[in-house]
Scaffold this motif. Structure first.
Motif, PDB file in Angstrom:
ATOM      1  N   PRO A  87       0.819  -1.214   0.000  1.00  0.00           N
ATOM      2  CA  PRO A  87       0.000   0.000   0.000  1.00  0.00           C
ATOM      3  C   PRO A  87       0.853   1.265   0.000  1.00  0.00           C
ATOM      4  O   PRO A  87       2.020   1.235   0.417  1.00  0.00           O
ATOM      5  CB  PRO A  87      -0.801  -0.109   1.305  1.00  0.00           C
ATOM      6  CG  PRO A  87      -0.009  -1.009   2.175  1.00  0.00           C
ATOM      7  CD  PRO A  87       0.770  -1.924   1.281  1.00  0.00           C
ATOM      8  N   ARG A  88       0.244   2.368  -0.410  1.00  0.00           N
ATOM      9  CA  ARG A  88       0.996   3.612  -0.509  1.00  0.00           C
ATOM     10  C   ARG A  88       1.578   4.028   0.843  1.00  0.00           C
ATOM     11  O   ARG A  88       2.684   4.538   0.931  1.00  0.00           O
ATOM     12  CB  ARG A  88       0.113   4.716  -1.084  1.00  0.00           C
ATOM     13  CG  ARG A  88       0.978   5.900  -1.486  1.00  0.00           C
ATOM     14  CD  ARG A  88       0.240   7.004  -2.206  1.00  0.00           C
ATOM     15  NE  ARG A  88      -0.615   6.524  -3.272  1.00  0.00           N
ATOM     16  CZ  ARG A  88      -1.722   7.168  -3.651  1.00  0.00           C
ATOM     17  NH1 ARG A  88      -2.072   8.277  -3.056  1.00  0.00           N
ATOM     18  NH2 ARG A  88      -2.449   6.687  -4.635  1.00  0.00           N
ATOM     19  N   THR A  92       5.362   5.452   2.035  1.00  0.00           N
ATOM     20  CA  THR A  92       5.581   6.694   2.796  1.00  0.00           C
ATOM     21  C   THR A  92       6.433   6.395   4.033  1.00  0.00           C
ATOM     22  O   THR A  92       7.376   7.127   4.360  1.00  0.00           O
ATOM     23  CB  THR A  92       4.219   7.289   3.235  1.00  0.00           C
ATOM     24  OG1 THR A  92       3.392   7.393   2.088  1.00  0.00           O
ATOM     25  CG2 THR A  92       4.388   8.634   3.902  1.00  0.00           C
ATOM     26  N   LEU A  93       6.103   5.310   4.718  1.00  0.00           N
ATOM     27  CA  LEU A  93       6.846   4.944   5.932  1.00  0.00           C
ATOM     28  C   LEU A  93       8.294   4.546   5.601  1.00  0.00           C
ATOM     29  O   LEU A  93       9.227   4.899   6.318  1.00  0.00           O
ATOM     30  CB  LEU A  93       6.137   3.784   6.650  1.00  0.00           C
ATOM     31  CG  LEU A  93       4.809   4.169   7.303  1.00  0.00           C
ATOM     32  CD1 LEU A  93       4.012   2.924   7.671  1.00  0.00           C
ATOM     33  CD2 LEU A  93       5.058   5.035   8.539  1.00  0.00           C
ATOM     34  N   LEU A 102      11.930  -0.168  11.976  1.00  0.00           N
ATOM     35  CA  LEU A 102      10.501  -0.328  11.669  1.00  0.00           C
ATOM     36  C   LEU A 102      10.319  -1.538  10.762  1.00  0.00           C
ATOM     37  O   LEU A 102      10.838  -1.579   9.643  1.00  0.00           O
ATOM     38  CB  LEU A 102       9.955   0.927  10.966  1.00  0.00           C
ATOM     39  CG  LEU A 102       8.484   0.829  10.561  1.00  0.00           C
ATOM     40  CD1 LEU A 102       7.577   0.746  11.790  1.00  0.00           C
ATOM     41  CD2 LEU A 102       8.078   2.008   9.686  1.00  0.00           C
ATOM     42  N   THR A 103       9.575  -2.535  11.259  1.00  0.00           N
ATOM     43  CA  THR A 103       9.258  -3.740  10.484  1.00  0.00           C
ATOM     44  C   THR A 103       7.839  -3.603   9.955  1.00  0.00           C
ATOM     45  O   THR A 103       6.924  -3.287  10.723  1.00  0.00           O
ATOM     46  CB  THR A 103       9.368  -4.989  11.383  1.00  0.00           C
ATOM     47  OG1 THR A 103      10.729  -5.145  11.771  1.00  0.00           O
ATOM     48  CG2 THR A 103       8.894  -6.239  10.660  1.00  0.00           C
ATOM     49  N   LEU A 104       7.676  -3.822   8.655  1.00  0.00           N
ATOM     50  CA  LEU A 104       6.342  -3.727   8.053  1.00  0.00           C
ATOM     51  C   LEU A 104       5.796  -5.119   7.771  1.00  0.00           C
ATOM     52  O   LEU A 104       6.515  -5.975   7.243  1.00  0.00           O
ATOM     53  CB  LEU A 104       6.413  -2.931   6.750  1.00  0.00           C
ATOM     54  CG  LEU A 104       6.976  -1.506   6.874  1.00  0.00           C
ATOM     55  CD1 LEU A 104       7.041  -0.841   5.504  1.00  0.00           C
ATOM     56  CD2 LEU A 104       6.149  -0.664   7.847  1.00  0.00           C
ATOM     57  N   GLU A 195      -6.687  -1.585   7.361  1.00  0.00           N
ATOM     58  CA  GLU A 195      -7.006  -0.288   6.750  1.00  0.00           C
ATOM     59  C   GLU A 195      -6.252   0.845   7.450  1.00  0.00           C
ATOM     60  O   GLU A 195      -5.646   1.701   6.797  1.00  0.00           O
ATOM     61  CB  GLU A 195      -8.506  -0.053   6.807  1.00  0.00           C
ATOM     62  CG  GLU A 195      -8.874   1.111   5.935  1.00  0.00           C
ATOM     63  CD  GLU A 195     -10.346   1.091   5.576  1.00  0.00           C
ATOM     64  OE1 GLU A 195     -10.875  -0.008   5.335  1.00  0.00           O
ATOM     65  OE2 GLU A 195     -10.939   2.191   5.571  1.00  0.00           O
ATOM     66  N   ILE A 196      -6.296   0.811   8.780  1.00  0.00           N
ATOM     67  CA  ILE A 196      -5.452   1.736   9.546  1.00  0.00           C
ATOM     68  C   ILE A 196      -4.284   0.907  10.060  1.00  0.00           C
ATOM     69  O   ILE A 196      -4.494  -0.126  10.692  1.00  0.00           O
ATOM     70  CB  ILE A 196      -6.248   2.348  10.714  1.00  0.00           C
ATOM     71  CG1 ILE A 196      -7.372   3.210  10.132  1.00  0.00           C
ATOM     72  CG2 ILE A 196      -5.342   3.160  11.642  1.00  0.00           C
ATOM     73  CD1 ILE A 196      -8.385   3.644  11.141  1.00  0.00           C
TER      74      ILE A 196
END
Ligand code: AMP
Ligand code: MG
Length: 348
Positions: A87-88, A92-93, A102-104, A195-196
């Motif tokens: 996702p966008r 950004t992150l 920071l792990t996504l 979503e969030i």
């Protein structure tokens, strides 16, 4: 197995440290496991594309196989080979926080990364560490590197090569010794498939920092209420514990001292985990200062080393001060509560 130790400096100067990095990278390419420093804690790395290599991580650590691993990359191009439908907000992150703690959590793509890494989940955890040694090692290996913290499962995470060797000497192919790590607690795990975006584990990047960049961020319910099942499989396990029971005290120093005095009157050897500001306020068998209360990032930096240091003493019970749970304090209190098995005594 003999565990090789390569001492490197953190500048990773091509002349002095590169031969060591190349040797460690060659072992990763040969599907061996190698510990290395990151800016958070030491990681235990292996080729994330190889089942045989990744199994060695689980075996060395004694880690339950349903606890997935974070994939470490050194190049942005690696991301799109292993994650899909990014996702966008993730971009950004990444722009703001990578390389960094920071792990996504993203949707897993294809089958480059073996199922053992993701514990069979359809999602994948990815980060790019901000440490010159980690980046050089990953680059030289040309592999995505699966790496949990380089400790035995359940023990405090390692913030020095000495901690790694205390837990894993003889069980892993090698450790790259780049000195002490800076942040001292693990990365923040952020689920970007909701979503969030949702914090599954508080860590080196704070909720406040994330919100400044992307607006609202949720926190997994299990972090606020220990009876909920966490969305991050690893968060359900007891962790970080010193050998003697640890109790967190939410109250004034006088109240903590009273609890200590009671135990000592029963003949127990008692330890206190405090900070530089208060180390001379207390009387106990062992008083250890863990950073400065006025600067909580120093507490994060010293936390695991201090928990481990109690293991070298004869204390039978440890009382710890409590810390404010905002900013980096969220990660500190999360780890401390796990180390204490959620035993907290409140003054009022
Ligand atoms: P460690 O490697 O010890 O820092 O732990 C990694 C953390 O990331 C654990 O809490 C894992 O449960 C979590 N994790 C890894 N992959 C995923 C995933 N796909 N979904 C949710 N959590 C994950
Ligand atoms: Mg760990």
């Amino acid at each position: 197995m003999e565990t090789k130790v390569w001492v490197v400096d953190n500048v990773v100067d091509k002349k002095s440290s590169y031969p060591q990095i190349l040797q460690a990278a060659a072992l990763l390419r040969a599907n061996e496991v190698v510990a290395f420093p990151t800016e958070t804690v030491y990681g235990l790395g292996a080729n994330a594309a190889s089942t045989a290599a990744v199994k060695k991580i689980f075996q060395a650590k004694g880690r339950p196989s349903d606890n997935p691993l974070i994939v470490h990359i050194a190049d942005h191009n690696q991301l799109e080979e292993i994650a899909a439908d990014i996702p966008r907000v993730a971009y950004t992150l990444i722009e703001q926080f990578w390389p960094g703690p920071l792990t996504l959590i993203l949707k897993k793509k294809g089958n480059v990364i073996c199922d053992e890494v993701t514990a069979g989940l359809s999602t994948i955890a990815v980060r790019m560490p901000a440490h010159p040694v980690a980046l050089a090692l990953i680059q030289e290996s040309s592999l995505p590197i699966a790496a949990p913290s380089a400790n035995l499962s359940g023990r405090p995470s390692p913030t020095s090569a000495m901690h790694v060797l205390a837990d894993l000497n003889g069980k892993i192919a090698g450790v790259v010794d780049g000195g002490e790590t800076g942040i001292g607690v693990e990365s923040t795990v952020l689920d970007c498939t909701t979503e969030i975006p949702t914090i599954l584990r508080p860590g080196g990047v704070t909720k406040e920092q994330l919100e400044q960049v992307i607006g609202r961020v949720n926190v997994d319910a299990a972090l606020l209420d220990e009876k909920q099942v966490p969305k991050s499989p690893g968060m359900k396990y007891a962790h970080y514990a010193p050998k003697s029971p640890l109790i967190i005290v939410d109250g004034e120093p006088f109240f903590l001292q009273q609890l200590v005095d009671k135990q000592r009157a029963l003949g127990k050897q008692v330890g206190i985990l405090t900070t530089e500001e208060r180390r001379h306020v207390y009387k106990a068998d062992v008083v250890l200062a863990c950073g400065e209360r006025a600067n909580l990032s120093t507490v994060a930096n010293r936390l695991y080393d201090t928990l481990r240091a109690f293991d070298d003493t004869d204390v039978e019970i440890i009382y710890s001060e409590s810390f404010p749970a905002d900013g980096i304090g969220a990660a500190i209190m999360n780890r401390l509560k796990k180390a204490a098995g959620h035993q907290i005594v409140r003054e009022k």
